[in-house]
Every structure is written in structure tokens, then in C-alpha cells.
Design a protein around this motif. Structure first.
Motif, PDB file in Angstrom:
ATOM      1  N   GLU A  35      40.445  67.837 -32.782  1.00 50.82           N
ATOM      2  CA  GLU A  35      39.817  69.010 -32.155  1.00 50.82           C
ATOM      3  C   GLU A  35      40.821  70.154 -32.045  1.00 50.82           C
ATOM      4  O   GLU A  35      42.032  69.966 -32.173  1.00 50.82           O
ATOM      5  CB  GLU A  35      39.260  68.650 -30.780  1.00 50.82           C
ATOM      6  CG  GLU A  35      40.320  68.128 -29.837  1.00 50.82           C
ATOM      7  CD  GLU A  35      40.149  68.644 -28.418  1.00 50.82           C
ATOM      8  OE1 GLU A  35      39.823  69.830 -28.254  1.00 50.82           O
ATOM      9  OE2 GLU A  35      40.359  67.844 -27.506  1.00 50.82           O
ATOM     10  N   THR A  37      40.449  72.776 -29.406  1.00 46.90           N
ATOM     11  CA  THR A  37      40.591  73.354 -28.057  1.00 46.90           C
ATOM     12  C   THR A  37      41.903  72.938 -27.424  1.00 46.90           C
ATOM     13  O   THR A  37      42.564  73.728 -26.745  1.00 46.90           O
ATOM     14  CB  THR A  37      39.402  72.957 -27.150  1.00 46.90           C
ATOM     15  OG1 THR A  37      38.245  73.616 -27.643  1.00 46.90           O
ATOM     16  CG2 THR A  37      39.626  73.388 -25.718  1.00 46.90           C
ATOM     17  N   ILE A  38      42.283  71.697 -27.659  1.00 45.20           N
ATOM     18  CA  ILE A  38      43.581  71.251 -27.119  1.00 45.20           C
ATOM     19  C   ILE A  38      44.709  72.147 -27.651  1.00 45.20           C
ATOM     20  O   ILE A  38      45.640  72.472 -26.925  1.00 45.20           O
ATOM     21  CB  ILE A  38      43.825  69.758 -27.433  1.00 45.20           C
ATOM     22  CG1 ILE A  38      45.196  69.314 -26.936  1.00 45.20           C
ATOM     23  CG2 ILE A  38      43.699  69.442 -28.898  1.00 45.20           C
ATOM     24  CD1 ILE A  38      45.394  67.825 -26.982  1.00 45.20           C
ATOM     25  N   LYS A  96      36.644  79.390 -26.551  1.00 42.00           N
ATOM     26  CA  LYS A  96      36.492  77.940 -26.408  1.00 42.00           C
ATOM     27  C   LYS A  96      35.018  77.631 -26.654  1.00 42.00           C
ATOM     28  O   LYS A  96      34.155  78.165 -25.968  1.00 42.00           O
ATOM     29  CB  LYS A  96      36.921  77.539 -24.994  1.00 42.00           C
ATOM     30  CG  LYS A  96      36.671  76.098 -24.616  1.00 42.00           C
ATOM     31  CD  LYS A  96      37.245  75.800 -23.223  1.00 42.00           C
ATOM     32  CE  LYS A  96      36.726  74.489 -22.670  1.00 42.00           C
ATOM     33  NZ  LYS A  96      37.241  74.209 -21.314  1.00 42.00           N
ATOM     34  N   THR A 115      35.719  72.208 -28.622  1.00 43.74           N
ATOM     35  CA  THR A 115      36.006  71.148 -27.648  1.00 43.74           C
ATOM     36  C   THR A 115      35.596  69.806 -28.247  1.00 43.74           C
ATOM     37  O   THR A 115      35.088  69.735 -29.376  1.00 43.74           O
ATOM     38  CB  THR A 115      35.193  71.356 -26.358  1.00 43.74           C
ATOM     39  OG1 THR A 115      33.816  71.162 -26.694  1.00 43.74           O
ATOM     40  CG2 THR A 115      35.396  72.735 -25.759  1.00 43.74           C
ATOM     41  N   VAL A 116      35.730  68.756 -27.446  1.00 45.51           N
ATOM     42  CA  VAL A 116      35.300  67.430 -27.900  1.00 45.51           C
ATOM     43  C   VAL A 116      33.825  67.454 -28.304  1.00 45.51           C
ATOM     44  O   VAL A 116      33.451  66.916 -29.345  1.00 45.51           O
ATOM     45  CB  VAL A 116      35.553  66.370 -26.799  1.00 45.51           C
ATOM     46  CG1 VAL A 116      34.841  65.060 -27.116  1.00 45.51           C
ATOM     47  CG2 VAL A 116      37.054  66.138 -26.628  1.00 45.51           C
ATOM     48  N   GLY A 134      43.090  64.072 -26.789  1.00 45.16           N
ATOM     49  CA  GLY A 134      43.929  63.659 -25.663  1.00 45.16           C
ATOM     50  C   GLY A 134      43.078  62.935 -24.636  1.00 45.16           C
ATOM     51  O   GLY A 134      42.992  61.708 -24.616  1.00 45.16           O
ATOM     52  N   GLY A 135      42.422  63.728 -23.786  1.00 44.90           N
ATOM     53  CA  GLY A 135      41.537  63.135 -22.781  1.00 44.90           C
ATOM     54  C   GLY A 135      40.189  63.830 -22.850  1.00 44.90           C
ATOM     55  O   GLY A 135      40.111  65.037 -23.034  1.00 44.90           O
ATOM     56  N   SER A 150      31.426  67.940 -17.783  1.00 47.71           N
ATOM     57  CA  SER A 150      31.668  68.409 -19.141  1.00 47.71           C
ATOM     58  C   SER A 150      30.502  68.051 -20.063  1.00 47.71           C
ATOM     59  O   SER A 150      29.949  66.946 -19.995  1.00 47.71           O
ATOM     60  CB  SER A 150      32.949  67.794 -19.688  1.00 47.71           C
ATOM     61  OG  SER A 150      33.125  68.184 -21.036  1.00 47.71           O
ATOM     62  N   ASP A 152      30.860  67.291 -22.891  1.00 51.94           N
ATOM     63  CA  ASP A 152      31.339  66.203 -23.763  1.00 51.94           C
ATOM     64  C   ASP A 152      30.476  64.947 -23.591  1.00 51.94           C
ATOM     65  O   ASP A 152      30.140  64.275 -24.565  1.00 51.94           O
ATOM     66  CB  ASP A 152      32.787  65.816 -23.417  1.00 51.94           C
ATOM     67  CG  ASP A 152      33.801  66.886 -23.808  1.00 51.94           C
ATOM     68  OD1 ASP A 152      33.410  67.897 -24.424  1.00 51.94           O
ATOM     69  OD2 ASP A 152      34.996  66.697 -23.477  1.00 51.94           O
ATOM     70  N   LYS A 169      40.426  63.182 -18.608  1.00 54.47           N
ATOM     71  CA  LYS A 169      41.516  63.875 -17.917  1.00 54.47           C
ATOM     72  C   LYS A 169      41.542  63.477 -16.439  1.00 54.47           C
ATOM     73  O   LYS A 169      40.503  63.390 -15.799  1.00 54.47           O
ATOM     74  CB  LYS A 169      41.371  65.382 -18.105  1.00 54.47           C
ATOM     75  CG  LYS A 169      41.866  65.791 -19.505  1.00 54.47           C
ATOM     76  CD  LYS A 169      41.793  67.263 -19.721  1.00 54.47           C
ATOM     77  CE  LYS A 169      40.413  67.645 -20.179  1.00 54.47           C
ATOM     78  NZ  LYS A 169      40.174  67.384 -21.601  1.00 54.47           N
ATOM     79  N   PHE A 199      44.889  59.186 -18.598  1.00 53.75           N
ATOM     80  CA  PHE A 199      45.341  60.396 -19.298  1.00 53.75           C
ATOM     81  C   PHE A 199      46.852  60.558 -19.157  1.00 53.75           C
ATOM     82  O   PHE A 199      47.584  60.001 -19.958  1.00 53.75           O
ATOM     83  CB  PHE A 199      44.574  61.619 -18.782  1.00 53.75           C
ATOM     84  CG  PHE A 199      44.842  62.887 -19.568  1.00 53.75           C
ATOM     85  CD1 PHE A 199      44.689  62.931 -20.934  1.00 53.75           C
ATOM     86  CD2 PHE A 199      45.237  64.050 -18.903  1.00 53.75           C
ATOM     87  CE1 PHE A 199      44.923  64.110 -21.654  1.00 53.75           C
ATOM     88  CE2 PHE A 199      45.470  65.232 -19.616  1.00 53.75           C
ATOM     89  CZ  PHE A 199      45.314  65.254 -20.976  1.00 53.75           C
ATOM     90  N   THR A 274      39.172  73.602 -16.703  1.00 52.77           N
ATOM     91  CA  THR A 274      40.051  72.603 -17.319  1.00 52.77           C
ATOM     92  C   THR A 274      41.375  73.226 -17.792  1.00 52.77           C
ATOM     93  O   THR A 274      42.455  72.714 -17.431  1.00 52.77           O
ATOM     94  CB  THR A 274      39.309  71.850 -18.436  1.00 52.77           C
ATOM     95  OG1 THR A 274      38.233  71.117 -17.828  1.00 52.77           O
ATOM     96  CG2 THR A 274      40.208  70.891 -19.179  1.00 52.77           C
ATOM     97  N   ASN A 293      51.151  64.371 -21.798  1.00 46.46           N
ATOM     98  CA  ASN A 293      49.951  64.730 -22.556  1.00 46.46           C
ATOM     99  C   ASN A 293      50.216  64.577 -24.061  1.00 46.46           C
ATOM    100  O   ASN A 293      49.438  63.966 -24.796  1.00 46.46           O
ATOM    101  CB  ASN A 293      49.578  66.186 -22.206  1.00 46.46           C
ATOM    102  CG  ASN A 293      48.242  66.652 -22.772  1.00 46.46           C
ATOM    103  OD1 ASN A 293      47.653  66.011 -23.634  1.00 46.46           O
ATOM    104  ND2 ASN A 293      47.766  67.778 -22.289  1.00 46.46           N
TER     105      ASN A 293
HETATM  106  N1  PSU Z   1      42.395  66.793 -24.269  1.00 47.77           N
HETATM  107  C1  PSU Z   1      43.612  67.349 -23.997  1.00 47.77           C
HETATM  108  N2  PSU Z   1      43.652  68.691 -23.724  1.00 47.77           N
HETATM  109  C2  PSU Z   1      42.502  69.486 -23.739  1.00 47.77           C
HETATM  110  C3  PSU Z   1      41.234  68.901 -24.028  1.00 47.77           C
HETATM  111  C4  PSU Z   1      41.244  67.541 -24.288  1.00 47.77           C
HETATM  112  O1  PSU Z   1      44.647  66.643 -23.998  1.00 47.77           O
HETATM  113  O2  PSU Z   1      42.600  70.707 -23.523  1.00 47.77           O
HETATM  114  C5  PSU Z   1      39.949  69.761 -24.063  1.00 47.77           C
HETATM  115  C6  PSU Z   1      38.892  69.093 -24.955  1.00 47.77           C
HETATM  116  O3  PSU Z   1      38.545  70.024 -25.949  1.00 47.77           O
HETATM  117  C7  PSU Z   1      37.724  68.807 -24.037  1.00 47.77           C
HETATM  118  C8  PSU Z   1      37.839  69.960 -23.091  1.00 47.77           C
HETATM  119  O4  PSU Z   1      36.506  68.759 -24.724  1.00 47.77           O
HETATM  120  O5  PSU Z   1      39.250  69.976 -22.820  1.00 47.77           O
HETATM  121  C9  PSU Z   1      36.958  69.761 -21.867  1.00 47.77           C
HETATM  122  O6  PSU Z   1      36.663  71.009 -21.311  1.00 47.77           O
HETATM  123  P1  PSU Z   1      35.474  71.137 -20.238  1.00 47.77           P
HETATM  124  O7  PSU Z   1      35.936  70.325 -19.067  1.00 47.77           O
HETATM  125  O8  PSU Z   1      35.392  72.635 -19.940  1.00 47.77           O
HETATM  126  O9  PSU Z   1      34.225  70.614 -20.875  1.00 47.77           O
END
Ligand code: PSU
Ligand code: MN
Length: 316
Positions: A35, A37-38, A96, A115-116, A134-135, A150, A152, A169, A199, A274, A293
Motif C-alpha cells: 500500500e 498510504t503508509i 489519502k 489505504t488498506v 504495517g497495521g 476504519s 478497512d 494499530k 503493531f 490515524t 513500525n
Molecule cells: N500501517 C502502517 N502505517 C499506516 C497505515 C497502515 O504501518 O499509515 C495506514 C493504512 O493505509 C491503513 C490506514 O489503511 O493507515 C488506516 O487509516 P484510517 O484509520 O483513517 O482508516
């Protein structure tokens, strides 16, 4: 937008695979989705670009092909060049994108990190079976006030992909998130552990129902799921960070309480929550949370490559 000629100027919205990913899939070689976003929102610049390149290299050195997912100028991409990875890592304005944001991003020609939820969706559409992060996102601790869960989780409930992660996370309500995963029918395997990972921490303390020990074990569970058929849902491979690399649990709990308080005081909401919490932890632990992380993500990416390899071998 309102053109009446049926096909003139119509853009293509299907995901575009890089040539390398397309060739690997056609030859049934292992591919691992990553992914973005990380990279764009979870890690500090400029280190994020080095990490993005390092993660791709980890996949390659394990004999698999990396497919980082993102949206660039309204095109959903599965597999990025080094220059494209750099764009995602360097642009402070990059959006994002969760799954629900994909259509507006494509229709307006926007660029964004996935994101995921968005990554799992696009990767599965492209025919990929294994994804490392990651998480995961999940149920936030303030859920009763904010209803922040989320996207996710719901997306994973209806997407057939194997996700290797270090749990969810630890900024989240972990027991509530595990309960939601159970309700949603998402499979969870502890990899070499009987406890769900935390995590930044090797264990969240919450037990898992199933434990596997090798990439071949995971490939066999995937084969059994395929053979059973039924509604598609994700399989989570919960792979803890090594204890030697985890964040000091006492430091973790103290700084996290502070971060949650700051989030409330500064009225941070929605997609910003997040990244705000992850950044707060990083600064208040003098970078130690970042190292934990990264150790977790590296371990997950390497394991995902081994699972993709075992799955490809089982399919031939
Ligand atoms: N894992 C990490 N760092 C991150 C993320 C995951 O180690 O930044 C991201 C992923 O993209 C996950 C997102 O989908 O954080 C979740 O964001 P939210 O809680 O806004 O759905
Ligand atoms: Mn959220």
C-alpha cells in the motif's frame, strides 16, 4: 463531463498493471501488493521514499515481484516505477484514498495514496492474492463518541485477499476490532503466535483462535478457502514484530495516552486521526515508535513474499 457521444474521450477506469506485474501474473510468478498510504501519510519525508524502495527490494530479493498501489492523475495503478514511487513519497499534498474515494479520484483526475481498503480492492481486482502492510485500521478507542471505525474492516469482509500485517494499530481498541473481524467473517491466523500482535508491540495480549508456523501452512489455508468457495473475505496473517524490535511497552502506553488526549484537544477527526496519532507517537518516543513500525513492516513484507511464493508453487 456531459458528452453525448458514447465513447469519445471516455477514460479507462480499470486498474493499470505495470508491465512487470502483468508478466509475472501471466507466468504465475509470485506478486506482493504494497500500500502507499503508509509511505505518503504514515512515515516522515524524506525517509519514506527510502523505505518504499527498500520494501520493494525486500520483495525482489525473496524472488517475488512488488506491486505498490496508488492513484496517479486519475489512473489506478498496480505496480509503480521508481519515479512514480518518488511522486507518492515527495508530494505533501497527495491525498489519502480509502475505497470509497477511488471513483471520485479517478473521475476528477486526482492523485492519491491508497489505504488498506483501497489497496486490497485494487490488488484483488488485478488478480493479486497477497498483500503486506504495517497495521490495519480498525475500531477507534473513542468509538462510542465518534463512531470512527476504519473502512478497512468492511472492505476486508468482502475482498478475497491474504493480508500480512502486525495486527491492527495499537492506537485502536484492539479487542473491539477483533470482535468486529469475527462478526464480519474475516479469517485471522496468528503467525508463530497464540496472541494477536500489538503493531508496535509483539503482543496485544488478546488470544487468537488459530496459529500457523510456515508460509506453506498459510498457502494451505488459502487452498482450503478456495476449495470451499462461498463468500469472498480476507484472510489476515497476524505476524508480530520481534520482541527485540518492539517499542518499550511502558513507553508505548504512556505516550499513547498523551497522543489520544492531544487528538481530542485539537479536535482532529476523520482521515486525519490515524496520521496524527502515528506522528505524535513518533515525535514523543524520539523516533523509537518509527523504528518498531519499520521493523514490523519489513518483517511483514518479507513474509508476504514467502507466502506468495508458496501459493504460486501450490498452484502449479
Ligand atoms: N500501517 C502502517 N502505517 C499506516 C497505515 C497502515 O504501518 O499509515 C495506514 C493504512 O493505509 C491503513 C490506514 O489503511 O493507515 C488506516 O487509516 P484510517 O484509520 O483513517 O482508516
Ligand atoms: Mn477513521
Amino acid at each position: 463531463m456531459a458528452s453525448h457521444t458514447p465513447t469519445a474521450g471516455r477514460r479507462r477506469y480499470e486498474p493499470t498493471l505495470s508491465a512487470e506485474v502483468r508478466d509475472a501474473l501471466a507466468a504465475h510468478r509470485p506478486v506482493v501488493a504494497l500500500e502507499s498510504t503508509i509511505i505518503a501519510h504514515g512515515l516522515p519525508r524524506p525517509r519514506n521514499l527510502r523505505v518504499a524502495l527498500e520494501l520493494e527490494e525486500l520483495v525482489r530479493s525473496a524472488g517475488a515481484v512488488p506491486a505498490t498501489v496508488a492513484v496517479l492523475d486519475g489512473s489506478a495503478r498496480v505496480g509503480l516505477t521508481e519515479g512514480e514511487l518518488k511522486r507518492v513519497a515527495d508530494d505533501p499534498e497527495i491525498r489519502k484514498l480509502g475505497h470509497r474515494d477511488l471513483a471520485p479520484a479517478l473521475a476528477t483526475g486526482a492523485s492519491g495514496a491508497t489505504t488498506v481498503s483501497a489497496t486490497a480492492f485494487l490488488a484483488a481486482r488485478a488478480g493479486l492474492r497477497v498483500f503486506a502492510t504495517g497495521g490495519l485500521g480498525g475500531v477507534h478507542r473513542e468509538w462510542t463518541e465518534t463512531q470512527d471505525e476504519s473502512a478497512d474492516l468492511r472492505l476486508l469482509a468482502r475482498t478475497g485477499i491474504t493480508v500480512v500485517c502486525a495486527g491492527v494499530k495499537s492506537i485502536l481498541d484492539v479487542p473491539a476490532t477483533l470482535q468486529r473481524l469475527e462478526t464480519l467473517g474475516v479469517g485471522v491466523l496468528g503467525y508463530g503466535t497464540t496472541r494477536f500482535p500489538g503493531f508496535y508491540l509483539a503482543s496485544s495480549g488478546v488470544p487468537v483462535d488459530w496459529t500457523v508456523h510456515t508460509p506453506e501452512d498459510v498457502a494451505e489455508v488459502m487452498r482450503a478457502r478456495d476449495a470451499l468457495g462461498g463468500p469472498e473475505s480476507a484472510l489476515i496473517v497476524a505476524h508480530p514484530v520481534a520482541e527485540a524490535d518492539q517499542l518499550d511497552p511502558e513507553l508505548h502506553d504512556r505516550v499513547l495516552a498523551e497522543a489520544l488526549e492531544a487528538c481530542r484537544e485539537q479536535d482532529i477527526t476523520g482521515q486525519a486521526v490515524t496520521p496524527f496519532l502515528l506522528d505524535h507517537l513518533m515525535r514523543r518516543t524520539a523516533g523509537a515508535s518509527l523504528e518498531a513500525n519499520l521493523a514490523a513492516v519489513r518483517g511483514n513484507v518479507a513474509l508476504a513474499a514467502r507466502i506468495a511464493t508458496a501459493t504460486a508453487a501450490a498452484a502449479t
